[in-house]
Design an enzyme around this catalytic site. Structure first.
Site, short mmCIF file in Angstrom:
data_model
loop_
_atom_site.label_atom_id
_atom_site.label_comp_id
_atom_site.label_asym_id
_atom_site.label_seq_id
_atom_site.Cartn_x
_atom_site.Cartn_y
_atom_site.Cartn_z
N GLU A 1 0.84 -1.19 0.00
CA GLU A 1 0.00 0.00 0.00
C GLU A 1 0.88 1.25 0.00
O GLU A 1 1.73 1.40 0.87
CB GLU A 1 -0.91 -0.02 1.24
CG GLU A 1 -1.87 -1.20 1.24
CD GLU A 1 -2.36 -1.62 2.62
OE1 GLU A 1 -2.18 -0.85 3.59
OE2 GLU A 1 -2.91 -2.73 2.74
N PHE B 1 -2.02 -8.51 11.29
CA PHE B 1 -2.66 -9.52 12.14
C PHE B 1 -3.85 -10.22 11.49
O PHE B 1 -4.38 -11.16 12.04
CB PHE B 1 -3.07 -8.90 13.48
CG PHE B 1 -1.90 -8.58 14.36
CD1 PHE B 1 -1.35 -9.55 15.18
CD2 PHE B 1 -1.34 -7.31 14.37
CE1 PHE B 1 -0.27 -9.26 15.99
CE2 PHE B 1 -0.25 -7.01 15.18
CZ PHE B 1 0.30 -7.99 15.99
N GLN C 1 1.98 -2.02 5.68
CA GLN C 1 2.23 -0.60 5.95
C GLN C 1 2.66 -0.34 7.39
O GLN C 1 3.56 0.48 7.64
CB GLN C 1 1.00 0.22 5.58
CG GLN C 1 1.27 1.70 5.50
CD GLN C 1 0.22 2.42 4.70
OE1 GLN C 1 -0.90 2.62 5.15
NE2 GLN C 1 0.55 2.81 3.49
N PHE C 2 2.01 -0.99 8.32
CA PHE C 2 2.45 -1.02 9.72
C PHE C 2 2.27 -2.45 10.20
O PHE C 2 1.30 -3.10 9.80
CB PHE C 2 1.61 -0.07 10.58
CG PHE C 2 1.89 1.39 10.33
CD1 PHE C 2 2.91 2.04 11.00
CD2 PHE C 2 1.15 2.09 9.39
CE1 PHE C 2 3.18 3.38 10.75
CE2 PHE C 2 1.42 3.43 9.13
CZ PHE C 2 2.44 4.08 9.82
N HIS D 1 -0.64 2.00 15.70
CA HIS D 1 0.62 2.20 14.98
C HIS D 1 1.79 2.09 15.93
O HIS D 1 2.80 2.75 15.77
CB HIS D 1 0.64 3.57 14.29
CG HIS D 1 -0.50 3.80 13.35
ND1 HIS D 1 -1.73 4.20 13.78
CD2 HIS D 1 -0.60 3.66 12.00
CE1 HIS D 1 -2.55 4.33 12.74
NE2 HIS D 1 -1.90 4.00 11.66
N GLU E 1 -4.05 -6.61 2.88
CA GLU E 1 -2.83 -7.26 3.34
C GLU E 1 -2.80 -8.73 2.94
O GLU E 1 -1.73 -9.29 2.65
CB GLU E 1 -2.70 -7.14 4.86
CG GLU E 1 -2.43 -5.72 5.35
CD GLU E 1 -3.64 -4.82 5.31
OE1 GLU E 1 -4.78 -5.34 5.22
OE2 GLU E 1 -3.46 -3.59 5.36
N ASP F 1 1.13 -3.46 12.68
CA ASP F 1 -0.19 -3.53 13.30
C ASP F 1 -1.25 -4.06 12.34
O ASP F 1 -2.31 -4.52 12.77
CB ASP F 1 -0.63 -2.14 13.77
CG ASP F 1 0.47 -1.40 14.50
OD1 ASP F 1 1.54 -1.18 13.89
OD2 ASP F 1 0.27 -1.03 15.65
N TYR F 2 -0.97 -3.98 11.05
CA TYR F 2 -1.98 -4.40 10.07
C TYR F 2 -1.67 -5.77 9.47
O TYR F 2 -2.28 -6.16 8.47
CB TYR F 2 -2.14 -3.32 9.00
CG TYR F 2 -2.57 -2.00 9.61
CD1 TYR F 2 -3.60 -1.98 10.55
CD2 TYR F 2 -1.94 -0.81 9.31
CE1 TYR F 2 -3.98 -0.80 11.18
CE2 TYR F 2 -2.32 0.39 9.92
CZ TYR F 2 -3.34 0.38 10.86
OH TYR F 2 -3.71 1.55 11.47
N LEU G 1 -5.66 -2.08 -1.04
CA LEU G 1 -5.59 -2.03 0.42
C LEU G 1 -6.05 -3.39 0.95
O LEU G 1 -7.21 -3.55 1.35
CB LEU G 1 -6.50 -0.90 0.93
CG LEU G 1 -6.20 -0.32 2.31
CD1 LEU G 1 -7.11 0.85 2.61
CD2 LEU G 1 -6.24 -1.32 3.43
C1 LIG Z 1 -5.92 -2.94 7.79
C2 LIG Z 1 -5.27 -1.61 7.53
N1 LIG Z 1 -4.35 -1.52 6.55
C3 LIG Z 1 -3.73 -0.35 6.32
C4 LIG Z 1 -4.02 0.77 7.05
C5 LIG Z 1 -3.29 2.09 6.79
N2 LIG Z 1 -4.23 3.04 6.21
C6 LIG Z 1 -4.86 3.96 6.96
S1 LIG Z 1 -5.98 4.85 6.07
C7 LIG Z 1 -5.59 4.04 4.64
C8 LIG Z 1 -6.32 4.39 3.38
C9 LIG Z 1 -7.80 4.21 3.51
O1 LIG Z 1 -8.44 4.59 2.31
P1 LIG Z 1 -10.01 4.59 2.21
O2 LIG Z 1 -10.58 3.31 2.68
O3 LIG Z 1 -10.37 5.02 0.84
O4 LIG Z 1 -10.47 5.68 3.26
P2 LIG Z 1 -10.12 7.24 3.22
O5 LIG Z 1 -8.94 7.44 4.13
O6 LIG Z 1 -9.84 7.62 1.82
O7 LIG Z 1 -11.34 7.89 3.76
C10 LIG Z 1 -4.59 3.10 4.87
C11 LIG Z 1 -3.99 2.23 3.85
C12 LIG Z 1 -4.99 0.63 8.05
N3 LIG Z 1 -5.34 1.68 8.82
N4 LIG Z 1 -5.59 -0.56 8.26
#
Ligand SMILES: Cc1ncc(C[n+]2csc(CCOP(=O)(O)OP(=O)(O)O)c2C)c(N)n1
Ligand SMILES: Cc1ncc(C[n+]2csc(CCOP(=O)(O)OP(=O)(O)O)c2C)c(N)n1
Ligand SMILES: [Mg+2]
Ligand SMILES: [Mg+2]
Lengths: 371, 343, 371, 343
Positions: free
Chosen positions: B18, B72, B66-67, B112, B44, B69-70, B42
């Site tokens: 990501e 799991f 990406q972290f 995070h 994992e 934390d993600y 998006l």
């Molecule tokens: C399971 C997971 N993977 C990765 C992330 C890191 N992350 C946070 S926001 C984001 C993008 C989210 O995009 P979207 O679903 O379109 O929501 P938006 O932020 O655009 O409202 C990512 C990859 C996360 N929070 N959770």
């Protein structure tokens, strides 16, 4: 690989010929689909072999020669038609197979000897797939791109886009074939496969085959899934799909050929759903008793071939005997083969590595002091 | 920089995850300007599965979660990646690299700040490394790429933008120069191309720890974010009390350098194990178990552990992190303590 | 709950009246959709408040009063129209909210004071959602069924069928509202929600709202998703859906009303996708700079109301001032409030339990010897 | 039977999972005949998420993961379930029960033999229990249902069909009688209704271990499948060598009964920790760490651990299980060993 347009077909195949059963027609038909007699006989023979192998496996699980049986009686039409059309070999020029645990027919169709299946069932050290480590039908064959079958439902679906990506990059007609049951499509991984194989501009040659037997162990498909035809899950992605009667080898053969042609040449995904039967329940854990309620693709095809004059009852009996003998021989052979020993237990945990100071060779347990 | 070397010289075919590809090049901009870098959905599970597929088909993928934390939702896939070779009796290798930021220290709050090494250490079939400085990160990443097994590279978030003492071979001495060469400009990047320095191969072998301070009073086993803190405490305690420490930066979580660890324990007879992961079923407890197994009668005083608290998360307000994850004063106090006790 | 058919509407609302801006029309229109002026003004005021709150948050993250900002500038139309129509309360008779991290507008629309948002941003001990533990916008309010917002993308989607199941069993019109971003729909959890909420005979009142801003952090939706309109993912399940312009509150208000009416009365799922803008990038981690390229729902609605004679520039300025003052006051208030202390750190890890010998009360660290 | 009591008396609203409802009633037929039991889609993430939702909305769900081996795609959800109360500063409870078969011993091969307790012990906010006999299973399940926190009930597969020494209060003495009352008949079950015996409430409090053998020579900490093996070895070793053992069945993995453990170690000065999970970052290593922290100077000889091998799986042929998971001879040898060493 033959279908009626195949250049390998000889004129005799098209025109029909005289056999022991009298005049043999050139093709076998089902609705709009047709199959050359030669292919039909090949498919039939492989289906018979597959059934014999499964029946032997069920027996072994009951006799204690094996601990556990799972397999695909009722799916022979799909598996054999698929296996015979796989472009087999090693590396991205050839097809990759991400299989379910009921796919003996695919492997027999590809040319694997029964012995290779029975060895896994009997957990011998000679088991080429897993050295007696994995459940039966959990194949692993690098020379034919059969990646290890995993009992964890649906994880194969997220791996298929990876092999397909390499195949697309490599060029040629290699495709990635991912086989799934119906209940398993409830896992998000089924969707991941659709999504990853249809990324705009990065479409991937993934052929998803769903063998829909209407059950996940004891649970009916209809009780959990509003989606009637699983293949329709492909629609929102613009992925082409088809749902077919998996009990009719003529239909299956042609549908597989069409789907493969599309994926091979267009380098795009396709979802093929085949409605199949589950003739011996889920596995030996649920008794593996024959269920006589469900349609039997093998019996139906046999009847069709006999009715069409393609084969007669004696020939069928001979084929069946031959298959049974092969399965029996395999069972006898494995009975005398070595079992894994305690020394085999950790073997192959890690691949030798030039950049690893602790495990430059095979794994030998926890890190120790150097002498 | 390791990934650049990897794609130029070590056959890396795909660096993905990501936000890994353009325009961002990673949330810590570690993958900017790589020619094999691409953005994934998006998902994992899709990332790990695709990496496995690429590896099956002869590619060499480096993917990012990406972290940590993600990760799991994908532990099953990690288990499968770790067992493919064993299950297939050696027929299939699984040469994937997964990299992911790890641990606390950037005010990342509940989602995070997790540590992953204790979980990862349970994944038989995997190798797990965690560098504590840029040079080791470079050398361990090159090793991870060359290793034919699945390797998890845990990058301590708190150290990811810290400049190391030792340059990477071939790296310009001035970091501003480097920035001008490889950092993407703000704004339109369509025509931008990075100008990579000609870095050289440098391998930190997997399973080799580093003794970052040498001493006799006690052995301190640590890794990741706590390494510089332990080193600093060793320096201060040497000045203040004349105690000297073997501070061992594990670098590899599995396999770990038992040879170095064991000899040091034998020498000092005093052991502190310090890490920031939570304290119940912590990888440091495994190392302690090994020490008890093999050195119970060599230990002069009770061995100690310093770990994060058993809590469901690390909170946003700094008071949470300060009171649930070891900080410098905790490290120093624990190191002082282990030498203060009479044998 | 007002829309133009609402019995609560007074005749004055329908017939128009004279305000400071001259003759005020009874309704505001967009294409076929209409909204009463009174509702329009309520929506507008809440949108102004939401924007002011977000702008204050961005400032605080830059000044260091907060560590981190994330929020929904650009999504105010959707969030406010949703929040105003929620049936709020505790327990299965009322709506459950499974939110994303950009939904301040929903909560302000429901009546949450700005202060409750700013406290979380400032990580005070008085933060009612998380006692300074969670990121801003990660609400948790049992009295309004707002379950804790989790940064882990998409996990809210698998919880919504659970609350909806209890609501269906309970009877009444309570529904479960699950909000997702666009990129997050690549996780299998989005599909799980569709599948679990459409089980044959067990359909569930789940309203899925996808706020499609075209991005997941730096990655465009189009680069990863062959599915153009995410709402179409509902098709194979026979789930109703609609995709709307999320920048037009008139459209949004009516679409939300329709969708809610369907889910409340039919007790079946619905997917509503709103195309929205992301006006300040992903979060403070990416700078939170204003992006002037994207359409601004608030500016557009302001212009529409002014053009339609519903409000004038002075009134707008007054509303904006009022909102800004409220946000400023909140920021000042929190500056003087207590922060959590070391003793607060483990609080609330476990609920007191009569059947637990070790933790009958709150958690106090690892198990210890009893004295 | 516990679930029947739960739905009749303790407010259980939903017992669900794959194959949990009719006709099968669970792969080990533990959920046959329950009126709140239903079948779910084949989706562990959906199962856990739905359980969480039911709990939010005031229900009391007991869900099943068919084998613990299939929980690894949902560890993130488990983490979230464990943190909801802490994250919401106490506002939301999470009263869910997750039950799942655990461990080896049924020839389950690679994907039906994992142990989950070491992983689970890392999930702060969760309670984790593992009964070793039917009565404890009953009592711990009732406790799990009554506890307002998420509780994971790990059921040792190998013991799931073993008859216990002590009956459940109210259970018919003859198990054939019971079978006729509650086991679904083979074949058509449309009209079948179970005839539940009137069992009584019996609670095994969470965090209470059981001393299954009492002795002085050494302390043996164990749980799950190994409990009967350790008890048997204690009996044999008492006969053969006159050594007596405190054999402690932990029953609760977290929170664990430190009070009982600690007093026993103090008494015997010798400690063996035995369990079947893999040996790197094993929950038993955590207990060892606690023992070292608090009893280093009480220990007369080196404490021991007996655990599963660090391998990617347990193979199908019995040779794999016999050589990677502790078996009776290993247990007995380890118990003999800890008392044989002179202090
Ligand atoms: C399971 C997971 N993977 C990765 C992330 C890191 N992350 C946070 S926001 C984001 C993008 C989210 O995009 P979207 O679903 O379109 O929501 P938006 O932020 O655009 O409202 C990512 C990859 C996360 N929070 N959770
Ligand atoms: C992730 C996971 N969950 C549960 C199981 C247990 N399990 C094994 S087979 C099966 C049913 C699979 O049904 P389906 O996908 O329709 O395939 P079929 O067996 O009918 O061919 C289940 C639930 C599993 N193997 N993996
Ligand atoms: Mg099925
Ligand atoms: Mg988005």
């Amino acid at each position: 690989m033959a279908d009626s347009n195949d250049p390998d077909d000889t004129p005799a195949d098209r025109g029909g010929r005289l056999g022991t059963a009298g005049f043999i027609p050139a093709v076998v038909r089902s609705g709009r689909d047709a199959m050359s007699t030669e292919v039909a006989l090949t498919v039939f023979r492989q289906m018979v072999r597959t059934r014999a192998l499964e029946e032997r496996g069920i027996k072994m699980s009951k006799s204690g020669e094996a601990y556990f049986w799972i397999g695909g009686p009722g799916e022979e039409a799909v598996n054999v038609c698929l296996g015979l059309q796989v472009n087999k070999g090693a590396g991205p020029a050839y097809d990759y197979l991400h299989l379910h645990y009921r796919n003996a027919g695919i492997l027999l169709g590809m040319g694997m000897p029964m012995l290779d299946h029975v060895r896994q069932l009997a957990m011998t050290a000679t088991d080429r797939h897993s050295m007696g480590r994995n459940f039966v039908g959990h194949y692993a064959m690098p020379e034919w791109n059969v990646v290890p079958v995993t009992s964890v439902i649906e994880v194969q679906m997220v791996m298929a886009p990876g092999t397909a990506l390499m195949q697309k990059r490599h060029g040629g007609e290699g495709i990635s074939i991912a086989v799934s049951g119906d209940a398993g499509t409830a896992e998000g991984d089924f969707e991941s496969c659709l999504l990853w194989s249809s990324r705009p501009g990065n479409e991937l040659p993934v052929l998803t085959v769903v063998t829909n037997n209407g059950y996940g162990i004891s649970v009916t498909h209809d009780s959990q899934h509003a989606v009637k035809h699983i293949a329709r899950r492909a629609d929102p992605y613009g992925i082409r799909h088809e749902t077919i009667d998996g009990n009719d080898p003529v239909v299956v053969w042609n549908a597989v050929a069409r789907a493969m042609r599309y994926v091979r040449t267009q380098r795009k995904p396709f979802v093929l759903e085949a409605m199949v039967s589950r003739l011996h329940g889920h596995s030996s854990s649920s008794g593996a008793q024959r269920n006589w309620q469900e349609a039997d693709c093998l019996a139906l095809f046999e009847q069709k071939l006999i009715d069409g004059g393609v084969i007669d009852a004696d020939q069928v009996a001979a084929l069946r005997e031959e298959a049974k003998a092969e399965a029996d021989d395999a069972a006898v052979t494995v009975a005398g083969e070595p079992r894994p020993t305690p020394l085999d237990v950790p073997l192959g945990t890690y691949a030798p590595s030039a950049v690893d100071a602790v495990y430059p060779k095979d794994y030998t347990g926890l890190p120790q002091r150097r002498r | 920089m390791a990934l650049h070397y990897g794609e130029e010289h070590l056959g890396v075919t795909d660096v993905f995850g990501e936000d890994v590809g353009p325009p961002l090049g990673g949330v810590f901009t570690a993958t900017q300007g790589l020619k094999t870098a691409w953005n994934s959905p998006l998902d994992e599970r899709g990332i790990l599965g695709t990496a496995m597929g690429i590896a099956y088909a002869g590619g060499k993928p480096v993917c990012e979660i990406q972290f940590c934390d993600y990760a799991f939702n994908s532990i099953d896939l990690m288990k499968v990646a770790g067992n493919q070779r064993w299950c297939s009796a050696g027929a299939f290798a699984m040469p994937i690299v997964v990299m992911t930021p790890n641990g606390a220290g950037i005010r990342g709050s509940i989602y995070h700040s997790h540590s992953f090494e204790s979980w990862a250490s349970r994944l038989a079939g995997w190798k797990v490394v965690m560098p504590s400085n840029p040079l080791d990160a470079y050398g361990l990443m090159l090793a991870a790429i060359q290793d034919p097994n699945p390797v998890l590279v845990l990058l301590p978030k708190a150290l990811m933008r810290v400049k190391g003492d030792q340059p990477i071979p071939g790296e310009p001495a001035d970091s501003d120069d480097l920035g001008r060469m490889i950092d993407a400009p703000i704004g339109d990047r369509t025509d931008w191309r990075p100008n990579w320095p000609a870095v050289e191969e440098y391998i930190v072998p997997i399973g080799k720890a580093a003794r970052v301070r040498e001493g006799h009073s006690a052995t301190v086993l640590t890794w990741g974010r706590l390494v510089p803190l332990c080193a600093k405490a060793a320096d201060e305690l040497a000045r203040e009390f004349g105690h000297t420490y073997d501070v061992i930066d594990l670098r590899s979580i599995f396999p770990y350098d038992w040879d170095l660890i064991s000899r040091s324990i034998e020498k000092t007879g005093r052991l502190l194990i310090a890490n920031e992961d939570t304290e119940v079923t912590n990888f440091g407890e495994h190392l302690l178990r090994r020490a008890i197994d093999e050195h119970f009668y060599d230990l002069l005083v009770k061995p100690r552990t310093l770990m994060g608290k058993h809590l469901p998360g690390i909170g946003m307000n700094q008071v949470y992190e300060d009171n649930s994850v070891p900080q410098y004063p905790d490290v120093k106090a624990a190191m002082r303590d282990i030498t203060a006790e009479p044998a």
